[in-house]
Design a protein around this motif. Structure first.
Motif, mmCIF file in Angstrom:
data_model
loop_
_atom_site.group_PDB
_atom_site.id
_atom_site.type_symbol
_atom_site.label_atom_id
_atom_site.label_comp_id
_atom_site.label_asym_id
_atom_site.label_seq_id
_atom_site.Cartn_x
_atom_site.Cartn_y
_atom_site.Cartn_z
ATOM 1 N N SER A 95 0.864 -1.177 0.000
ATOM 2 C CA SER A 95 0.000 0.000 0.000
ATOM 3 C C SER A 95 0.898 1.223 0.000
ATOM 4 C CB SER A 95 -0.916 -0.002 1.219
ATOM 5 O OG SER A 95 -0.149 0.021 2.412
ATOM 6 N N GLY A 96 0.481 2.246 -0.721
ATOM 7 C CA GLY A 96 1.353 3.393 -0.909
ATOM 8 C C GLY A 96 1.976 3.330 -2.281
ATOM 9 N N ARG A 97 2.629 4.385 -2.649
ATOM 10 C CA ARG A 97 3.143 4.475 -4.002
ATOM 11 C C ARG A 97 4.478 3.756 -4.153
ATOM 12 N NH1 ARG A 97 4.162 10.010 -7.523
ATOM 13 N NH2 ARG A 97 4.846 8.950 -9.429
ATOM 14 N N ILE A 98 4.578 2.981 -5.223
ATOM 15 C CA ILE A 98 5.842 2.357 -5.594
ATOM 16 C C ILE A 98 6.384 3.093 -6.806
ATOM 17 C CG2 ILE A 98 7.025 0.249 -6.275
ATOM 18 C CD1 ILE A 98 4.853 -1.343 -4.897
ATOM 19 N N PHE A 99 7.607 3.546 -6.731
ATOM 20 C CA PHE A 99 8.225 4.274 -7.817
ATOM 21 C C PHE A 99 8.892 3.298 -8.784
ATOM 22 C CE2 PHE A 99 7.148 8.164 -6.015
ATOM 23 C CZ PHE A 99 7.565 8.253 -4.692
ATOM 24 N N ILE A 100 9.024 3.722 -10.029
ATOM 25 C CA ILE A 100 9.599 2.817 -11.023
ATOM 26 C C ILE A 100 11.047 2.504 -10.715
ATOM 27 C CG2 ILE A 100 8.009 3.521 -12.849
ATOM 28 C CD1 ILE A 100 10.283 5.264 -13.970
ATOM 29 N N SER A 101 11.681 3.322 -9.933
ATOM 30 C CA SER A 101 13.077 3.075 -9.572
ATOM 31 C C SER A 101 13.219 2.152 -8.361
ATOM 32 C CB SER A 101 13.781 4.404 -9.282
ATOM 33 O OG SER A 101 13.100 5.094 -8.256
ATOM 34 N N ASP A 102 12.103 1.801 -7.761
ATOM 35 C CA ASP A 102 12.151 0.928 -6.583
ATOM 36 C C ASP A 102 12.436 -0.517 -6.975
ATOM 37 O OD1 ASP A 102 9.403 2.568 -4.774
ATOM 38 O OD2 ASP A 102 11.553 3.055 -4.911
ATOM 39 N N THR A 103 12.934 -1.254 -5.995
ATOM 40 C CA THR A 103 13.143 -2.691 -6.133
ATOM 41 C C THR A 103 12.411 -3.391 -4.994
ATOM 42 O OG1 THR A 103 15.297 -2.454 -7.207
ATOM 43 C CG2 THR A 103 14.854 -4.546 -6.096
ATOM 44 N N LEU A 104 11.688 -4.434 -5.333
ATOM 45 C CA LEU A 104 11.031 -5.258 -4.315
ATOM 46 C C LEU A 104 11.824 -6.548 -4.132
ATOM 47 C CD1 LEU A 104 8.237 -4.526 -2.923
ATOM 48 C CD2 LEU A 104 8.766 -3.263 -4.998
ATOM 49 N N GLY A 105 12.043 -6.908 -2.895
ATOM 50 C CA GLY A 105 12.847 -8.092 -2.633
ATOM 51 C C GLY A 105 12.202 -9.026 -1.634
ATOM 52 N N TRP A 106 12.624 -10.262 -1.678
ATOM 53 C CA TRP A 106 12.252 -11.257 -0.673
ATOM 54 C C TRP A 106 13.508 -11.663 0.080
ATOM 55 C CZ3 TRP A 106 7.460 -12.685 0.763
ATOM 56 C CH2 TRP A 106 6.399 -12.434 -0.111
ATOM 57 N N PHE A 107 13.361 -11.743 1.390
ATOM 58 C CA PHE A 107 14.445 -12.181 2.275
ATOM 59 C C PHE A 107 13.885 -13.259 3.190
ATOM 60 C CE2 PHE A 107 17.675 -8.852 1.605
ATOM 61 C CZ PHE A 107 16.933 -7.942 0.884
ATOM 62 N N ARG A 108 14.769 -14.027 3.789
ATOM 63 C CA ARG A 108 14.312 -15.019 4.746
ATOM 64 C C ARG A 108 15.260 -15.049 5.932
ATOM 65 N NH1 ARG A 108 15.265 -20.463 1.056
ATOM 66 N NH2 ARG A 108 17.563 -20.482 1.105
ATOM 67 N N GLN A 109 14.700 -15.462 7.063
ATOM 68 C CA GLN A 109 15.497 -15.492 8.282
ATOM 69 C C GLN A 109 15.112 -16.665 9.155
ATOM 70 O OE1 GLN A 109 15.657 -11.796 10.483
ATOM 71 N NE2 GLN A 109 17.653 -12.393 11.334
ATOM 72 N N VAL A 110 16.121 -17.320 9.653
ATOM 73 C CA VAL A 110 15.964 -18.406 10.611
ATOM 74 C C VAL A 110 16.490 -17.894 11.947
ATOM 75 C CG1 VAL A 110 16.691 -20.741 11.207
ATOM 76 C CG2 VAL A 110 16.236 -20.152 8.820
ATOM 77 N N PRO A 111 15.808 -18.193 13.043
ATOM 78 C CA PRO A 111 16.283 -17.721 14.361
ATOM 79 C C PRO A 111 17.739 -18.091 14.589
ATOM 80 C CG PRO A 111 14.106 -18.643 14.573
ATOM 81 C CD PRO A 111 14.528 -18.912 13.162
ATOM 82 N N GLY A 112 18.524 -17.126 15.013
ATOM 83 C CA GLY A 112 19.927 -17.365 15.300
ATOM 84 C C GLY A 112 20.839 -17.211 14.105
ATOM 85 N N LYS A 113 20.255 -16.960 12.931
ATOM 86 C CA LYS A 113 21.068 -16.779 11.725
ATOM 87 C C LYS A 113 20.813 -15.407 11.121
ATOM 88 C CE LYS A 113 21.533 -21.627 10.341
ATOM 89 N NZ LYS A 113 21.410 -22.592 9.215
ATOM 90 N N GLU A 114 21.720 -14.986 10.272
ATOM 91 C CA GLU A 114 21.550 -13.701 9.609
ATOM 92 C C GLU A 114 20.448 -13.787 8.557
ATOM 93 O OE1 GLU A 114 26.092 -11.911 9.959
ATOM 94 O OE2 GLU A 114 25.093 -12.043 8.020
ATOM 95 N N ARG A 115 19.834 -12.635 8.324
ATOM 96 C CA ARG A 115 18.836 -12.568 7.273
ATOM 97 C C ARG A 115 19.504 -12.815 5.928
ATOM 98 N NH1 ARG A 115 15.716 -7.472 8.179
ATOM 99 N NH2 ARG A 115 17.654 -6.484 7.463
ATOM 100 N N GLU A 116 18.817 -13.561 5.079
ATOM 101 C CA GLU A 116 19.384 -13.988 3.804
ATOM 102 C C GLU A 116 18.566 -13.438 2.642
ATOM 103 O OE1 GLU A 116 20.363 -18.232 1.495
ATOM 104 O OE2 GLU A 116 18.953 -18.161 3.154
#
Length: 117
Positions: A25-46
């Motif tokens: 929700s809200g405006r997304i600009f054409i220069s924006d990038t959408l990403g997916w990340f994942r995280q397991v407890p005790g580990k860095e976000r990937e």
């Protein structure tokens, strides 16, 4: 301001598929990038995958190449992550995020994906 809401997580057996959605929700600009990340407890976000809003330029982590597909629907302000051939090591909380200019400023609350062996 952009708000991101993920959905579609759940429990699946190894080898199965899940599809995640992230509605913005809200405006997304054409220069924006959408990403997916994942995280397991005790580990860095990937980093998992990303898509440039303007030209759909894609990027994937090596660990998911050939199995996951990121896509976007501009009309719906939504980004998707199709996950096939899931492995137990894909188990994590998955977050979508929006990068504006140089860094990811906006994050969703996450959705849990659990892959049983």
């Amino acid at each position: 301001q952009v708000q991101l809401v993920e959905s579609g997580g759940g429990l699946v057996q190894a080898g199965g598929s899940l599809s995640l959605s992230c509605a913005a929700s809200g405006r997304i600009f054409i220069s924006d990038t959408l990403g997916w990340f994942r995280q397991v407890p005790g580990k860095e976000r990937e980093f998992v995958a990303s898509i440039r809003w303007s030209n759909a330029s894609l990027d994937y982590a090596d660990s998911v190449k050939g199995r996951f597909t990121i896509s976007r629907d501009i009309a719906k302000n939504t980004v998707y992550l199709q996950m096939n051939s899931l492995k137990p090591e894909d188990t994590a909380e998955y977050h979508c995020a929006l990068k504006r200019v140089y860094s990811y400023h906006f994050w969703g609350q996450g959705t849990q994906v659990t892959v049983s062996s």
